[in-house]
Design a protein around this motif. Structure first.
Motif, PDB file in Angstrom:
ATOM      1  N   PRO A  37      68.552   9.963  36.692  1.00  0.00           N
ATOM      2  CA  PRO A  37      69.242  11.432  36.857  1.00  0.00           C
ATOM      3  C   PRO A  37      70.434  11.471  35.841  1.00  0.00           C
ATOM      4  CG  PRO A  37      69.646  10.162  38.858  1.00  0.00           C
ATOM      5  CD  PRO A  37      68.637   9.375  38.063  1.00  0.00           C
ATOM      6  N   LEU A  38      71.363  10.518  35.675  1.00  0.00           N
ATOM      7  CA  LEU A  38      72.151  10.536  34.740  1.00  0.00           C
ATOM      8  C   LEU A  38      72.002  10.767  33.432  1.00  0.00           C
ATOM      9  CD1 LEU A  38      74.664   7.546  36.042  1.00  0.00           C
ATOM     10  CD2 LEU A  38      74.942  10.066  36.269  1.00  0.00           C
ATOM     11  N   TYR A  39      70.506  10.124  33.118  1.00  0.00           N
ATOM     12  CA  TYR A  39      70.296  10.422  31.608  1.00  0.00           C
ATOM     13  C   TYR A  39      69.639  11.618  31.666  1.00  0.00           C
ATOM     14  CZ  TYR A  39      67.146  10.075  27.645  1.00  0.00           C
ATOM     15  OH  TYR A  39      66.553  10.201  26.513  1.00  0.00           O
ATOM     16  N   ASP A  40      68.848  12.400  32.741  1.00  0.00           N
ATOM     17  CA  ASP A  40      68.468  13.863  32.795  1.00  0.00           C
ATOM     18  C   ASP A  40      69.721  14.708  32.522  1.00  0.00           C
ATOM     19  OD1 ASP A  40      66.298  15.848  33.115  1.00  0.00           O
ATOM     20  OD2 ASP A  40      67.636  15.865  35.175  1.00  0.00           O
ATOM     21  N   LEU A  41      70.803  14.408  33.293  1.00  0.00           N
ATOM     22  CA  LEU A  41      71.919  15.197  33.080  1.00  0.00           C
ATOM     23  C   LEU A  41      72.554  15.387  31.874  1.00  0.00           C
ATOM     24  CD1 LEU A  41      74.230  16.961  34.597  1.00  0.00           C
ATOM     25  CD2 LEU A  41      75.461  14.776  35.100  1.00  0.00           C
ATOM     26  N   PHE A  42      72.616  13.933  31.290  1.00  0.00           N
ATOM     27  CA  PHE A  42      73.198  13.856  29.650  1.00  0.00           C
ATOM     28  C   PHE A  42      72.346  14.979  28.969  1.00  0.00           C
ATOM     29  CE2 PHE A  42      72.690  11.630  25.509  1.00  0.00           C
ATOM     30  CZ  PHE A  42      73.959  11.903  25.150  1.00  0.00           C
ATOM     31  N   CYS A  43      70.876  14.655  28.835  1.00  0.00           N
ATOM     32  CA  CYS A  43      70.094  15.602  28.209  1.00  0.00           C
ATOM     33  C   CYS A  43      70.075  17.024  28.133  1.00  0.00           C
ATOM     34  CB  CYS A  43      68.579  15.034  28.303  1.00  0.00           C
ATOM     35  SG  CYS A  43      68.259  13.180  27.683  1.00  0.00           S
ATOM     36  N   ARG A  44      70.159  17.354  29.780  1.00  0.00           N
ATOM     37  CA  ARG A  44      70.192  18.806  29.632  1.00  0.00           C
ATOM     38  C   ARG A  44      71.663  19.306  29.163  1.00  0.00           C
ATOM     39  NH1 ARG A  44      66.784  20.845  34.227  1.00  0.00           N
ATOM     40  NH2 ARG A  44      65.440  18.890  34.901  1.00  0.00           N
ATOM     41  N   VAL A  45      72.821  18.500  29.140  1.00  0.00           N
ATOM     42  CA  VAL A  45      74.126  19.280  28.734  1.00  0.00           C
ATOM     43  C   VAL A  45      74.222  19.073  27.271  1.00  0.00           C
ATOM     44  CG1 VAL A  45      76.596  18.636  28.851  1.00  0.00           C
ATOM     45  CG2 VAL A  45      75.103  18.542  30.948  1.00  0.00           C
ATOM     46  N   THR A  46      73.504  18.057  26.765  1.00  0.00           N
ATOM     47  CA  THR A  46      73.758  17.980  25.054  1.00  0.00           C
ATOM     48  C   THR A  46      72.701  18.259  24.297  1.00  0.00           C
ATOM     49  OG1 THR A  46      72.832  15.500  25.347  1.00  0.00           O
ATOM     50  CG2 THR A  46      75.166  15.818  25.677  1.00  0.00           C
ATOM     51  N   GLY A  47      71.426  18.510  24.952  1.00  0.00           N
ATOM     52  CA  GLY A  47      70.165  19.008  24.257  1.00  0.00           C
ATOM     53  C   GLY A  47      69.702  17.678  23.703  1.00  0.00           C
ATOM     54  N   TYR A  48      70.037  16.360  23.924  1.00  0.00           N
ATOM     55  CA  TYR A  48      69.611  15.266  23.380  1.00  0.00           C
ATOM     56  C   TYR A  48      68.181  15.007  23.835  1.00  0.00           C
ATOM     57  CZ  TYR A  48      68.952  10.221  22.614  1.00  0.00           C
ATOM     58  OH  TYR A  48      68.453   8.961  21.834  1.00  0.00           O
ATOM     59  N   GLY A  49      67.419  14.494  22.587  1.00  0.00           N
ATOM     60  CA  GLY A  49      65.729  14.284  23.023  1.00  0.00           C
ATOM     61  C   GLY A  49      65.153  15.505  22.843  1.00  0.00           C
ATOM     62  N   GLY A  50      65.639  16.693  22.309  1.00  0.00           N
ATOM     63  CA  GLY A  50      65.013  17.889  22.275  1.00  0.00           C
ATOM     64  C   GLY A  50      64.964  18.680  23.920  1.00  0.00           C
ATOM     65  N   THR A  51      65.859  18.503  24.654  1.00  0.00           N
ATOM     66  CA  THR A  51      65.907  18.837  26.156  1.00  0.00           C
ATOM     67  C   THR A  51      66.618  20.259  25.977  1.00  0.00           C
ATOM     68  OG1 THR A  51      66.157  16.847  27.243  1.00  0.00           O
ATOM     69  CG2 THR A  51      66.774  18.623  28.436  1.00  0.00           C
ATOM     70  N   PRO A  52      65.849  21.177  26.200  1.00  0.00           N
ATOM     71  CA  PRO A  52      66.588  22.678  26.296  1.00  0.00           C
ATOM     72  C   PRO A  52      67.629  22.863  26.951  1.00  0.00           C
ATOM     73  CG  PRO A  52      64.081  22.776  26.342  1.00  0.00           C
ATOM     74  CD  PRO A  52      64.495  21.501  26.580  1.00  0.00           C
ATOM     75  N   GLN A  53      68.466  23.826  26.862  1.00  0.00           N
ATOM     76  CA  GLN A  53      69.634  24.194  27.623  1.00  0.00           C
ATOM     77  C   GLN A  53      69.116  25.077  28.702  1.00  0.00           C
ATOM     78  OE1 GLN A  53      72.736  22.458  26.949  1.00  0.00           O
ATOM     79  NE2 GLN A  53      71.078  21.324  25.937  1.00  0.00           N
ATOM     80  N   ILE A  54      69.778  24.974  29.874  1.00  0.00           N
ATOM     81  CA  ILE A  54      69.454  26.232  30.970  1.00  0.00           C
ATOM     82  C   ILE A  54      70.867  27.180  30.971  1.00  0.00           C
ATOM     83  CG2 ILE A  54      69.215  26.203  33.573  1.00  0.00           C
ATOM     84  CD1 ILE A  54      67.325  24.400  32.117  1.00  0.00           C
ATOM     85  N   LEU A 124      67.034  18.238  17.446  1.00  0.00           N
ATOM     86  CA  LEU A 124      68.481  18.903  17.592  1.00  0.00           C
ATOM     87  C   LEU A 124      68.305  20.365  18.052  1.00  0.00           C
ATOM     88  CD1 LEU A 124      69.680  17.360  13.960  1.00  0.00           C
ATOM     89  CD2 LEU A 124      70.731  16.959  16.251  1.00  0.00           C
ATOM     90  N   ALA A 125      67.110  20.982  17.718  1.00  0.00           N
ATOM     91  CA  ALA A 125      67.044  22.254  18.211  1.00  0.00           C
ATOM     92  C   ALA A 125      67.178  22.564  20.000  1.00  0.00           C
ATOM     93  CB  ALA A 125      65.760  23.005  17.619  1.00  0.00           C
ATOM     94  N   GLY A 126      66.903  21.479  20.578  1.00  0.00           N
ATOM     95  CA  GLY A 126      67.106  21.399  21.890  1.00  0.00           C
ATOM     96  C   GLY A 126      68.432  22.023  22.474  1.00  0.00           C
ATOM     97  N   ALA A 127      69.559  21.869  21.753  1.00  0.00           N
ATOM     98  CA  ALA A 127      70.700  22.307  22.260  1.00  0.00           C
ATOM     99  C   ALA A 127      70.712  23.599  22.051  1.00  0.00           C
ATOM    100  CB  ALA A 127      71.891  21.314  21.452  1.00  0.00           C
ATOM    101  N   TYR A 128      70.083  24.405  21.298  1.00  0.00           N
ATOM    102  CA  TYR A 128      70.146  25.777  21.213  1.00  0.00           C
ATOM    103  C   TYR A 128      69.097  26.538  21.628  1.00  0.00           C
ATOM    104  CZ  TYR A 128      73.615  23.566  17.730  1.00  0.00           C
ATOM    105  OH  TYR A 128      74.559  23.013  17.175  1.00  0.00           O
ATOM    106  N   PHE A 129      68.234  25.873  22.113  1.00  0.00           N
ATOM    107  CA  PHE A 129      67.270  26.491  22.938  1.00  0.00           C
ATOM    108  C   PHE A 129      67.570  26.796  24.285  1.00  0.00           C
ATOM    109  CE2 PHE A 129      63.096  27.321  24.816  1.00  0.00           C
ATOM    110  CZ  PHE A 129      62.244  28.105  23.657  1.00  0.00           C
ATOM    111  N   ASN A 130      67.796  27.962  24.822  1.00  0.00           N
ATOM    112  CA  ASN A 130      68.194  28.295  26.212  1.00  0.00           C
ATOM    113  C   ASN A 130      67.098  28.800  27.018  1.00  0.00           C
ATOM    114  OD1 ASN A 130      71.394  28.180  26.245  1.00  0.00           O
ATOM    115  ND2 ASN A 130      70.575  28.207  24.172  1.00  0.00           N
ATOM    116  N   LYS A 131      66.871  28.184  28.103  1.00  0.00           N
ATOM    117  CA  LYS A 131      65.912  28.779  29.166  1.00  0.00           C
ATOM    118  C   LYS A 131      66.563  29.779  30.212  1.00  0.00           C
ATOM    119  CE  LYS A 131      62.201  25.422  28.532  1.00  0.00           C
ATOM    120  NZ  LYS A 131      61.422  24.627  29.164  1.00  0.00           N
ATOM    121  N   ILE A 132      66.200  30.711  30.482  1.00  0.00           N
ATOM    122  CA  ILE A 132      66.803  31.447  31.411  1.00  0.00           C
ATOM    123  C   ILE A 132      65.927  31.462  32.803  1.00  0.00           C
ATOM    124  CG2 ILE A 132      67.281  33.815  32.282  1.00  0.00           C
ATOM    125  CD1 ILE A 132      67.823  34.398  29.184  1.00  0.00           C
TER     126      ILE A 132
END
Length: 199
Positions: A37-54, A124-132
């Protein structure tokens, strides 16, 4: 020296060492459980690993600059679903809100439950891809032959042009994979009877 031949200081040192070792083991087990869960939170906040933002709503800014968003859909072993986007790609302006529908079909002869995970490429684009709005990380149970549609609503943050390494990017890929699920989490194929997916 005590009557049984052991020095009390040695006994105390052994006891202290045992308590410390036990504490380290308990701490490491706790960290192992907390790491996902900590890694998942880190990815969601930073976009690390291509994780999109919410995002909780549309972008306040728009740009005339356009990018093409490609949609990749995959089905993991262990679940017999067909999973496809309504369009393989769309072109959007930066900051523009877009909705794309995905279709899920259970091709097996029994009810099955699945869950979708996702990422964006380049990473790197994960930090700029926002899912509503998104169906990702939500368990969905489909009856035999049942088909459902679900939307992904998103925008690409205009600030992507300020990221030096991807400032000139023209194409992003949003990739989903559907896994069999139990209790709100993906289940690996090794832990259940495997159905060959129908694609």
């Amino acid at each position: 020296m005590s009557s049984n031949g052991q020095d009390p200081k040695v006994k105390a040192a052994v006891r202290r060492t045992a308590v410390i070792c036990a504490g380290v083991v308990v701490g490491m087990v706790g960290l192992a459980y907390a790491s996902v869960p900590l890694y998942d939170l880190f990815c969601r906040v930073t976009g690390y690993g291509g994780t999109p933002q919410i995002s909780d709503g549309p972008s306040a800014r728009r740009s005339e600059r356009e990018v093409t968003v490609r949609f990749d859909s995959n089905v993991a072993p262990g679940i017999s679903w067909r999973f496809t986007p309504e369009a393989r790609e769309v072109t959007v302006k930066l900051g523009e809100t877009k909705t794309v529908m995905y279709k899920f079909t259970n091709t097996s002869d029994r009810p099955t439950t699945g869950i979708a995970t996702f990422n964006v490429q380049p990473e790197l684009a994960g930090a700029y891809f926002n899912k509503i709005q998104c169906f990702c990380f939500t368990e969905q149970t489909l009856q035999p032959g049942e088909t459902v549609e679900a939307p992904v609503v998103f925008y690409v943050d205009p600030d992507i042009v300020n990221e030096r390494d991807i400032a000139d990017i023209r194409t992003l890929t949003l990739s989903y994979t559907v896994f069999p699920a139990k209790g709100g989490a993906p289940v690996t194929a090794a832990s259940q009877a495997v159905d060959k997916p129908s694609l």
